[in-house]
Write a protein that holds these residues in place. Sequence first.
Motif, PDB file in Angstrom:
ATOM      1  N   ASN A  56      21.628 -33.035  32.349  1.00  0.00           N
ATOM      2  CA  ASN A  56      21.076 -33.701  31.165  1.00  0.00           C
ATOM      3  C   ASN A  56      22.104 -34.618  30.513  1.00  0.00           C
ATOM      4  O   ASN A  56      21.812 -35.773  30.203  1.00  0.00           O
ATOM      5  CB  ASN A  56      20.589 -32.669  30.144  1.00  0.00           C
ATOM      6  CG  ASN A  56      19.427 -31.847  30.661  1.00  0.00           C
ATOM      7  OD1 ASN A  56      18.727 -32.226  31.590  1.00  0.00           O
ATOM      8  ND2 ASN A  56      19.228 -30.689  30.066  1.00  0.00           N
ATOM      9  N   VAL A  57      23.316 -34.105  30.339  1.00  0.00           N
ATOM     10  CA  VAL A  57      24.368 -34.900  29.707  1.00  0.00           C
ATOM     11  C   VAL A  57      24.807 -36.041  30.633  1.00  0.00           C
ATOM     12  O   VAL A  57      24.971 -37.177  30.193  1.00  0.00           O
ATOM     13  CB  VAL A  57      25.567 -34.014  29.311  1.00  0.00           C
ATOM     14  CG1 VAL A  57      26.725 -34.854  28.805  1.00  0.00           C
ATOM     15  CG2 VAL A  57      25.146 -32.994  28.266  1.00  0.00           C
ATOM     16  N   TYR A  59      23.118 -37.609  32.889  1.00  0.00           N
ATOM     17  CA  TYR A  59      22.086 -38.644  32.904  1.00  0.00           C
ATOM     18  C   TYR A  59      22.246 -39.574  31.693  1.00  0.00           C
ATOM     19  O   TYR A  59      22.230 -40.797  31.829  1.00  0.00           O
ATOM     20  CB  TYR A  59      20.695 -38.003  32.905  1.00  0.00           C
ATOM     21  CG  TYR A  59      19.584 -39.008  32.941  1.00  0.00           C
ATOM     22  CD1 TYR A  59      19.152 -39.545  34.149  1.00  0.00           C
ATOM     23  CD2 TYR A  59      18.973 -39.443  31.772  1.00  0.00           C
ATOM     24  CE1 TYR A  59      18.135 -40.489  34.185  1.00  0.00           C
ATOM     25  CE2 TYR A  59      17.963 -40.373  31.796  1.00  0.00           C
ATOM     26  CZ  TYR A  59      17.544 -40.894  33.004  1.00  0.00           C
ATOM     27  OH  TYR A  59      16.546 -41.834  33.030  1.00  0.00           O
ATOM     28  N   GLN A  60      22.413 -38.986  30.520  1.00  0.00           N
ATOM     29  CA  GLN A  60      22.570 -39.786  29.303  1.00  0.00           C
ATOM     30  C   GLN A  60      23.840 -40.639  29.341  1.00  0.00           C
ATOM     31  O   GLN A  60      23.829 -41.808  28.956  1.00  0.00           O
ATOM     32  CB  GLN A  60      22.581 -38.874  28.067  1.00  0.00           C
ATOM     33  CG  GLN A  60      21.276 -38.177  27.814  1.00  0.00           C
ATOM     34  CD  GLN A  60      20.130 -39.151  27.579  1.00  0.00           C
ATOM     35  OE1 GLN A  60      20.287 -40.186  26.940  1.00  0.00           O
ATOM     36  NE2 GLN A  60      18.969 -38.832  28.122  1.00  0.00           N
ATOM     37  N   VAL A  61      24.938 -40.057  29.809  1.00  0.00           N
ATOM     38  CA  VAL A  61      26.208 -40.782  29.887  1.00  0.00           C
ATOM     39  C   VAL A  61      26.090 -41.957  30.854  1.00  0.00           C
ATOM     40  O   VAL A  61      26.507 -43.080  30.544  1.00  0.00           O
ATOM     41  CB  VAL A  61      27.354 -39.840  30.311  1.00  0.00           C
ATOM     42  CG1 VAL A  61      28.597 -40.622  30.723  1.00  0.00           C
ATOM     43  CG2 VAL A  61      27.683 -38.866  29.195  1.00  0.00           C
ATOM     44  N   GLN A  63      23.376 -43.553  31.880  1.00  0.00           N
ATOM     45  CA  GLN A  63      22.492 -44.571  31.315  1.00  0.00           C
ATOM     46  C   GLN A  63      23.211 -45.365  30.221  1.00  0.00           C
ATOM     47  O   GLN A  63      23.067 -46.581  30.133  1.00  0.00           O
ATOM     48  CB  GLN A  63      21.230 -43.916  30.735  1.00  0.00           C
ATOM     49  CG  GLN A  63      20.354 -43.231  31.753  1.00  0.00           C
ATOM     50  CD  GLN A  63      19.643 -44.198  32.671  1.00  0.00           C
ATOM     51  OE1 GLN A  63      19.108 -45.217  32.241  1.00  0.00           O
ATOM     52  NE2 GLN A  63      19.620 -43.884  33.940  1.00  0.00           N
ATOM     53  N   GLY A  64      24.000 -44.675  29.409  1.00  0.00           N
ATOM     54  CA  GLY A  64      24.717 -45.345  28.331  1.00  0.00           C
ATOM     55  C   GLY A  64      25.843 -46.238  28.828  1.00  0.00           C
ATOM     56  O   GLY A  64      26.059 -47.321  28.297  1.00  0.00           O
TER      57      GLY A  64
END
Length: 76
Positions: A56-57, A59-61, A63-64
């Motif tokens: 989850n983390v 994926y966010q990193v 994408q960011g």
Amino acid sequence: MSTGGYREVLTSPRERLTLFRWGLRERYRHVLKRMRGIGIQRVAVSVFRGDQPYCNVAYQVIQGDLGPLEVKFFDS
């Protein structure tokens, strides 16, 4: 490899990136940030023992730091 070669490899155009044993700490994230805008469309990330919170983390990193793209996870 000299630092100049390191920088050239990171900024060479590519569509795919595979990350093995990748840490989410800021000291590793600078590599992703350096690769933003070189054409990466897909990222594959190794995951140890199906660690869903890590996924989850990560994926966010990703994408960011790289922008919107396809992210796949696989068992390491």
